[in-house]
Design a protein around this motif. Structure first.
Motif, PDB file in Angstrom:
ATOM      1  N   ALA A  26      28.488  51.833  33.517  1.00  0.00           N
ATOM      2  CA  ALA A  26      28.172  51.050  34.885  1.00  0.00           C
ATOM      3  C   ALA A  26      29.120  50.236  35.511  1.00  0.00           C
ATOM      4  O   ALA A  26      29.498  50.431  36.751  1.00  0.00           O
ATOM      5  N   LEU A  27      30.094  49.983  34.575  1.00  0.00           N
ATOM      6  CA  LEU A  27      31.359  49.108  35.184  1.00  0.00           C
ATOM      7  C   LEU A  27      32.309  50.105  35.772  1.00  0.00           C
ATOM      8  O   LEU A  27      32.830  49.637  36.512  1.00  0.00           O
ATOM      9  N   ALA A  28      32.434  51.062  35.100  1.00  0.00           N
ATOM     10  CA  ALA A  28      33.514  52.251  35.555  1.00  0.00           C
ATOM     11  C   ALA A  28      33.020  52.774  36.811  1.00  0.00           C
ATOM     12  O   ALA A  28      33.639  52.939  37.894  1.00  0.00           O
ATOM     13  N   GLU A  29      31.652  53.047  37.102  1.00  0.00           N
ATOM     14  CA  GLU A  29      30.865  53.509  38.259  1.00  0.00           C
ATOM     15  C   GLU A  29      31.169  52.358  39.503  1.00  0.00           C
ATOM     16  O   GLU A  29      31.344  52.572  40.772  1.00  0.00           O
ATOM     17  N   LEU A  30      31.266  51.037  39.053  1.00  0.00           N
ATOM     18  CA  LEU A  30      31.632  49.823  40.191  1.00  0.00           C
ATOM     19  C   LEU A  30      33.014  49.993  40.182  1.00  0.00           C
ATOM     20  O   LEU A  30      33.556  49.042  41.042  1.00  0.00           O
ATOM     21  N   GLY A  31      33.873  50.455  39.443  1.00  0.00           N
ATOM     22  CA  GLY A  31      35.369  50.398  39.862  1.00  0.00           C
ATOM     23  C   GLY A  31      35.750  48.982  39.295  1.00  0.00           C
ATOM     24  O   GLY A  31      37.032  48.443  39.683  1.00  0.00           O
ATOM     25  N   LEU A  32      35.295  48.385  38.110  1.00  0.00           N
ATOM     26  CA  LEU A  32      35.711  47.111  37.675  1.00  0.00           C
ATOM     27  C   LEU A  32      36.638  47.201  36.559  1.00  0.00           C
ATOM     28  O   LEU A  32      37.093  46.126  36.030  1.00  0.00           O
ATOM     29  N   THR A  79      28.417  41.063  40.642  1.00  0.00           N
ATOM     30  CA  THR A  79      28.478  39.739  40.831  1.00  0.00           C
ATOM     31  C   THR A  79      28.992  38.835  39.526  1.00  0.00           C
ATOM     32  O   THR A  79      29.967  38.145  39.508  1.00  0.00           O
ATOM     33  N   ALA A  80      28.183  39.256  38.623  1.00  0.00           N
ATOM     34  CA  ALA A  80      28.286  38.408  37.337  1.00  0.00           C
ATOM     35  C   ALA A  80      29.671  38.893  36.632  1.00  0.00           C
ATOM     36  O   ALA A  80      30.516  38.114  36.164  1.00  0.00           O
ATOM     37  N   VAL A  81      29.920  40.076  36.669  1.00  0.00           N
ATOM     38  CA  VAL A  81      31.409  40.604  36.133  1.00  0.00           C
ATOM     39  C   VAL A  81      32.463  39.978  36.853  1.00  0.00           C
ATOM     40  O   VAL A  81      33.499  39.560  36.465  1.00  0.00           O
ATOM     41  N   THR A  96      24.784  36.802  30.222  1.00  0.00           N
ATOM     42  CA  THR A  96      24.874  37.112  31.626  1.00  0.00           C
ATOM     43  C   THR A  96      23.818  38.113  32.335  1.00  0.00           C
ATOM     44  O   THR A  96      23.463  39.188  31.500  1.00  0.00           O
ATOM     45  N   ASN A  97      23.145  37.646  33.269  1.00  0.00           N
ATOM     46  CA  ASN A  97      22.153  38.504  33.865  1.00  0.00           C
ATOM     47  C   ASN A  97      22.365  38.681  35.722  1.00  0.00           C
ATOM     48  O   ASN A  97      23.233  38.067  35.848  1.00  0.00           O
ATOM     49  N   GLY A  98      21.264  39.175  35.986  1.00  0.00           N
ATOM     50  CA  GLY A  98      21.472  39.144  37.390  1.00  0.00           C
ATOM     51  C   GLY A  98      22.233  40.400  37.978  1.00  0.00           C
ATOM     52  O   GLY A  98      22.432  41.553  37.126  1.00  0.00           O
ATOM     53  N   ASP A  99      22.793  40.304  39.247  1.00  0.00           N
ATOM     54  CA  ASP A  99      23.408  41.546  39.657  1.00  0.00           C
ATOM     55  C   ASP A  99      24.778  41.764  38.874  1.00  0.00           C
ATOM     56  O   ASP A  99      25.678  40.900  38.767  1.00  0.00           O
ATOM     57  N   ALA A 133      37.044  36.255  37.370  1.00  0.00           N
ATOM     58  CA  ALA A 133      37.675  35.240  38.235  1.00  0.00           C
ATOM     59  C   ALA A 133      38.359  33.952  37.324  1.00  0.00           C
ATOM     60  O   ALA A 133      39.125  33.265  37.812  1.00  0.00           O
ATOM     61  N   ARG A 134      37.663  33.816  36.314  1.00  0.00           N
ATOM     62  CA  ARG A 134      37.805  32.665  35.245  1.00  0.00           C
ATOM     63  C   ARG A 134      39.201  32.853  34.736  1.00  0.00           C
ATOM     64  O   ARG A 134      39.919  33.966  34.697  1.00  0.00           O
ATOM     65  N   PRO A 135      39.959  31.676  34.370  1.00  0.00           N
ATOM     66  CA  PRO A 135      41.463  31.662  34.098  1.00  0.00           C
ATOM     67  C   PRO A 135      41.314  32.398  32.533  1.00  0.00           C
ATOM     68  O   PRO A 135      40.255  32.285  31.939  1.00  0.00           O
TER      69      PRO A 135
END
Length: 205
Positions: A135-141, A112-114, A106-109, A119-121
């Motif tokens: 980084a993902l905690a910072e994004l709230g994901l 968007t990638a995560v 997985t690369n890019g933004d 969103a996958r089942p």
């Protein structure tokens, strides 16, 4: 219209009392802790790693070409290895050209990638490492945090969620003590961030 369901992203890691997340810090794994981590993996259909964690876990837990696990593994190690070896993996990296071990790159933004991965089942995504989770905690994901806190002061090493710019408010939802003295603490993001005023009723007039 009902919102589309997304998979929960769950971050779990060992951490010392002073917040160190180095894989060589903390107590040596035992049958109880290995069973706990094996059950954690079984909650998810995908593992999400950055390059460093992916390479480290692959070197330790990928099934040998012979198909036979090494002699140093006991029954608890093999149970963990069987599970992690089989789970599909997503590796966030802009430098790796090829990944294997049942993995995709997985690369890019990052957001968007995560978000696309969530969103996958599926039943959930298990997140590991140090830099990528920050980084993902910072994004709230991240939807759930599990910290296995070891009764050790490491004194050095990478720190838990180091680099966050804002305070992260969490609610404790589960706690488990191990015979070794380690304590597993499971959290979810708090509905109301720390420092936010909560209405107590009345018209306010």
């Amino acid at each position: 219209m009902r919102p589309t369901a997304v998979q929960p992203l769950r971050y779990a890691i060992n951490v010392t009392l002073d917040g160190c997340c180095h894989h060589e810090a903390g107590l040596p794994p035992d049958a109880e802790s290995m069973a706990f981590w094996t059950d954690e993996l079984r909650r998810s259909d995908t593992l999400l790693y950055g390059r460093v964690t992916y390479e480290m876990m692959q070197s330790a837990w990928r099934r040998p070409a012979s198909g036979v696990w090494p002699d140093w593994m006991d029954a608890a190690d093999i149970a963990f290895a069987d599970v992690i070896d089989a789970i599909p993996k997503s590796v966030v990296s802009n430098t790796l050209e090829v990944v294997d071990w049942n993995a995709e790159r997985t690369n890019g933004d990052l957001r968007t990638a995560v978000e696309a991965l969530k969103a996958r089942p599926g039943r959930g995504i298990s997140l590991g490492g140090v830099a990528l989770p920050a980084a993902l905690a910072e994004l709230g994901l991240i939807d759930e945090y599990t910290f296995v806190v070891h009764p050790v002061v490491a004194g050095r090493g990478p720190r838990l969620l180091d680099g966050l710019h804002d305070q992260l408010a969490l609610e404790l939802v589960e706690r488990r003590e191990f015979a070794s003295g380690a304590v597993a603490q499971r959290y979810r993001p708090a509905a109301v961030p720390i420092g936010t005023s909560v209405p107590t009723g009345g018209s306010g007039a």
